[in-house]
Design a protein around this motif. Structure first.
Motif, short mmCIF file in Angstrom:
data_model
loop_
_atom_site.label_atom_id
_atom_site.label_comp_id
_atom_site.label_asym_id
_atom_site.label_seq_id
_atom_site.Cartn_x
_atom_site.Cartn_y
_atom_site.Cartn_z
N VAL A 1 0.70 -1.15 0.02
CA VAL A 1 0.10 -0.01 0.05
C VAL A 1 0.74 1.27 0.00
O VAL A 1 0.61 2.31 -0.78
N ALA A 2 1.95 1.40 0.67
CA ALA A 2 2.81 2.37 0.88
C ALA A 2 3.42 2.61 -0.46
O ALA A 2 3.68 4.19 -0.77
N THR A 3 3.74 1.76 -1.14
CA THR A 3 4.66 2.02 -2.18
C THR A 3 3.50 2.31 -3.71
O THR A 3 3.87 2.59 -4.63
N SER A 4 2.25 1.81 -3.43
CA SER A 4 1.35 1.85 -4.57
C SER A 4 0.32 3.05 -4.62
O SER A 4 -0.22 3.51 -5.53
N ALA A 5 -0.07 3.33 -3.10
CA ALA A 5 -0.71 4.53 -3.21
C ALA A 5 -0.30 5.99 -3.42
O ALA A 5 1.04 6.02 -3.26
N ALA B 1 -1.34 7.21 1.42
CA ALA B 1 -0.27 6.32 2.27
C ALA B 1 -0.24 6.87 3.57
O ALA B 1 -0.31 6.23 4.57
N VAL B 2 -0.12 8.23 3.78
CA VAL B 2 -0.02 8.85 5.16
C VAL B 2 -1.33 8.70 5.73
O VAL B 2 -1.44 8.28 7.03
N LEU B 3 -2.36 8.88 5.07
CA LEU B 3 -3.71 8.72 5.77
C LEU B 3 -3.78 7.32 6.09
O LEU B 3 -4.58 7.07 7.33
N MET B 4 -3.48 6.40 5.52
CA MET B 4 -3.45 5.21 6.01
C MET B 4 -2.45 4.88 7.14
O MET B 4 -2.99 4.45 8.23
N MET B 5 -1.22 5.10 7.19
CA MET B 5 -0.30 4.74 7.91
C MET B 5 -0.39 5.68 9.32
O MET B 5 -0.20 5.25 10.45
N ALA B 6 -0.47 7.05 9.13
CA ALA B 6 -0.57 7.98 10.40
C ALA B 6 -1.94 8.12 10.84
O ALA B 6 -1.90 8.39 12.08
N ILE B 7 -2.94 7.75 10.47
CA ILE B 7 -4.40 8.17 10.89
C ILE B 7 -5.27 6.58 11.14
O ILE B 7 -5.45 6.27 12.13
N VAL B 8 -5.40 5.96 9.94
CA VAL B 8 -6.32 4.73 10.10
C VAL B 8 -5.84 3.69 10.76
O VAL B 8 -6.53 3.10 11.55
#
Length: 514
Positions: free
Chosen positions: A251-255, A260-267
Motif C-alpha cells: 500500500v505504501a508504495t502503490s498509493a 499512504a500517510v492517511l493510512m499509516m498515520a491515521i487509519v
C-alpha cells in the motif's frame, strides 16, 4: 462552551462535505470546498480540546440515542483523553493531506472531487471510530472505512514512479489490503456476536461499551479468551502487528503519498486504539493471559521492521518498514500494562502520525520531481534543494527518536514502562534505536549528501504549497519534543482509568511511593 452535539458534528461534517464535493462540477472548486470542510472539522476538534476538562468525567460530550433496540445497540458517543488526542491528530493531518495531494488526482480516471470526497469520508469514519461508545457502532465504521480506502489505493494509486508502481500493482495492493482487513473484521464480528450472547446471559443483551465493562470480565475464562482473540486479530491486522503486516509495504508504495500517510498515520491508529479501549478493558484476564505472546510479537516487529528498513532500495518501502517497527513500540507499551507504557503509547500514536506524515510527504515531493523511488537514483539533493533536504533530515531524525523531537519522549516512556515489568523485552526493543540510526542516516547520506547525481541538478526546492504542508508538521515535531505536557495532561487521566479498569498493579506507582 455552547451546548451542542459536537461529536456528531465532528463526523457528520466531513461526510456531508464529501457529498457536496462529489456534486461540484469544477475540479478547483471541489478541492477548495474539501479543504474548507476539513478546516471546519479542525475548528470543531479544537473547541472540543478547549472544552475538555481533564479533571472531569472520564467520557465527556456524551450523546446517547436509541439505534437498534432489539440488539441493545445505540448511537452512543463520547470522548476521553486518549480519543481526544487521536481526534486532534486526525483533524490536523487531513487538511495538510488534502493540500499535499492537491494535484494527485488530476490525471486519474475519476474526478479530483471524488478523490477529496473519499478522503473526507475516511476522516468521518475514523472520527466516529474514536468517539463511539457502542461496540456495534464501532464495528460498522471500522469495516466501512475499507470502502473509501480501497478506491483511494486502487483507483488513485499506480503513479508509475518505480519499477513495480503500476496501475496493476495498485489494484493488487488495494485488494490485498481489503481482503486482509475484511477477514479480520469478520472474525471480530463473530466475537461481537459472542459478546452479545454473554451479555444476554446475565440480563438484557447489550452492546453498550460502558455496560459491558461490568459484564465481560465475569465471562467464563475460555469464552473470554476466544472473544478477546476475535477482537485482537482484527486490530493486529489493522495496526499492523507482525506477522499480520504484509499488506502495508504494498500500500505504501502503490498509493499516492497523501493516501499512504492517511493510512499509516491515521487509519492504522484505529487498531492500536481498539486494543487500548476494547481488548484491555473488556477482557482484562484474557489480555493478561496473552500478554507475553503479544509482547513477544511486538518486540519481533520492532526489530524486524528496523532490519528490513536497512536493506530497502525503495525510499517509500523503507519508510513503510519503519512504521512497522514503530507500531511494535506502540503495541508493546499498551500490553506491558503500566501507566508509563500506555501514556507513552498514546503519545507515540500522535507523534508517529506527525513524524511519518512529514517524512513520507517530503519523500513524496522529491519522488514526484525525479520520477523514481530508488534511493540509488539520488545524491547531492542538499546542494540543489536545501530546504527540502533540511526538512527531510529533521523528519528523519524524529523517526529515530532524537532527543528534542516529539517521538523521543513517547519512545522513552514506552521503554521505561516496559523495563519496570519486562526488562528483557525493553533491552531487545532498545536495539532498534541503533538500527533506526543506521537506516535513517544512511538513507539521508545516500540521497541528500555527496556529489549531485546525474538528473538531479535541476531538482527544484519546496514550493509554497509544499511548505504550507511541511512547516506545521516540523513545528509540531519541535514543540511536542520540547513541551509535551499539555498533551500528556489530557492523556494521563484516561490511562489511569484504563489501568484501574483492568485491575493491574502499576509498577510506576510503587516506584513513586518509595
Amino acid at each position: 462552551m455552547i451546548d451542542a452535539p459536537w461529536l456528531s458534528i465532528l463526523w457528520v461534517g466531513p461526510v456531508a462535505g464529501a457529498g457536496i464535493v462529489m456534486l461540484l462540477p469544477r475540479r478547483g472548486l471541489a478541492k477548495g470546498v474539501g479543504l474548507i470542510v476539513s478546516l471546519a472539522v479542525l475548528t470543531v476538534a479544537s473547541l472540543l480540546a478547549v472544552g475538555f476538562d481533564v479533571t472531569g468525567d472520564r467520557y465527556q460530550f456524551v450523546e446517547t440515542h436509541t439505534w437498534i433496540r432489539s440488539f441493545g445497540a445505540g448511537y452512543t458517543v463520547g470522548v476521553d483523553g486518549i480519543a481526544l488526542a487521536l481526534v486532534l491528530l486526525t483533524a490536523v493531518l487531513v487538511p495538510l493531506l488534502i493540500v499535499a495531494g492537491w494535484n494527485d488526482a488530476d490525471d486519474a480516471p475519476l474526478a479530483a472531487g471524488t478523490y477529496v470526497a473519499l478522503m473526507l469520508a475516511v476522516e468521518s469514519m475514523v472520527m466516529l471510530s474514536f468517539v463511539a461508545l457502542d461496540v456495534l457502532l464501532f464495528y460498522v465504521v471500522f469495516e466501512a472505512t475499507l470502502i473509501p480506502l480501497y478506491f483511494l489505493i486502487g483507483r488513485f494509486g499506480g503513479n508509475r514512479t518505480g519499477p513495480d508502481h503500476t496501475d496493476s500493482a495498485a489494484s493488487k495492493a488495494a485488494l490485498k489490503f481489503f481482503l486482509y482487513n475484511l477477514f479480520g473484521g469478520l472474525i471480530m464480528l463473530a466475537a461481537i456476536i459472542g459478546l452479545y450472547a454473554v451479555s444476554a446471559g446475565s440480563g438484557p443483551g447489550t452492546l453498550d461499551f460502558q455496560s459491558l465493562l461490568s459484564i465481560a470480565p465475569e465471562t467464563e475464562p475460555t469464552v473470554q479468551k476466544l472473544v478477546f482473540l476475535g477482537f485482537m486479530v482484527a486490530f493486529a491486522i489493522k495496526a499492523p502487528l507482525w506477522p499480520f503486516h504484509t499488506w502495508l509495504p504494498g500500500v505504501a508504495t502503490s498509493a499516492k503519498p497523501a493516501t499512504a500517510v492517511l493510512m499509516m498515520a491515521i487509519v492504522d491508529k484505529v487498531g492500536t486504539f481498539g486494543m487500548l479501549r476494547y481488548c484491555l478493558q473488556l477482557f482484562p484476564d484474557a489480555s493478561a493471559y496473552f500478554r507475553p505472546l503479544i509482547i513477544t510479537l511486538a518486540v519481533i516487529g520492532i526489530v524486524y521492521g528496523a532490519i528490513l528498513a536497512i536493506g530497502q532500495t525503495d525510499v517509500m518501502r523503507l519508510i513503510a518498514y519503519t512504521s512497522i517497527s514503530h507500531y511494535g513500540f506502540i503495541i508493546l507499551g499498551i500490553f506491558v500494562m503500566t501507566s508509563q507504557g500506555q501514556s507513552g503509547s498514546t503519545l507515540y500514536m500522535v507523534n508517529h502520525g506527525i513524524s511519518t506524515a512529514a517524512l513520507f510527504l517530503i519523500a513524496g515531493f522529491l519522488v514526484s520531481r525525479r520520477g523514481t523511488r530508488l534511493i540509488s537514483a539520488y545524491g547531492g539533493v542538499q546542494k540543489v534543494a536545501p530546504v527540502l533536504a533540511g526538512t527531510f533530515l529533521i523528519s528523519g531524525l524524529s523517526a529515530l527518536a532524537l532527543p528534542g523531537l516529539a517521538p523521543f519522549i513517547s519512545e522513552f516512556l514506552v521503554l521505561i514502562g516496559t523495563f519496570t515489568r519486562y526488562p528483557l523485552a525493553a533491552i531487545v526493543a532498545s536495539t532498534a534505536l541503533v538500527l533506526s540510526a543506521i537506516y535513517i542516516l544512511w538513507m539521508y547520506q545516500r540521497m541528500m549528501g555527496g556529489p549531485v547525481a546525474e538528473g538531479n541538478d535541476r531538482l527544484r526546492d519546496l514550493i509554497p504549497r509544499e511548505l504550507a504542508v511541511v512547516t506545521p508538521l516540523i513545528a509540531l515535531l519541535l514543540v511536542l519534543g520540547v513541551y509535551p505536557k499539555p498533551l500528556l495532561d489530557v492523556i494521563d487521566p484516561a490511562v489511569t482509568h484504563t489501568i484501574s479498569t483492568i485491575d493491574q498493579p502499576d509498577p510506576a506507582q510503587k516506584i513513586a511511593a518509595k
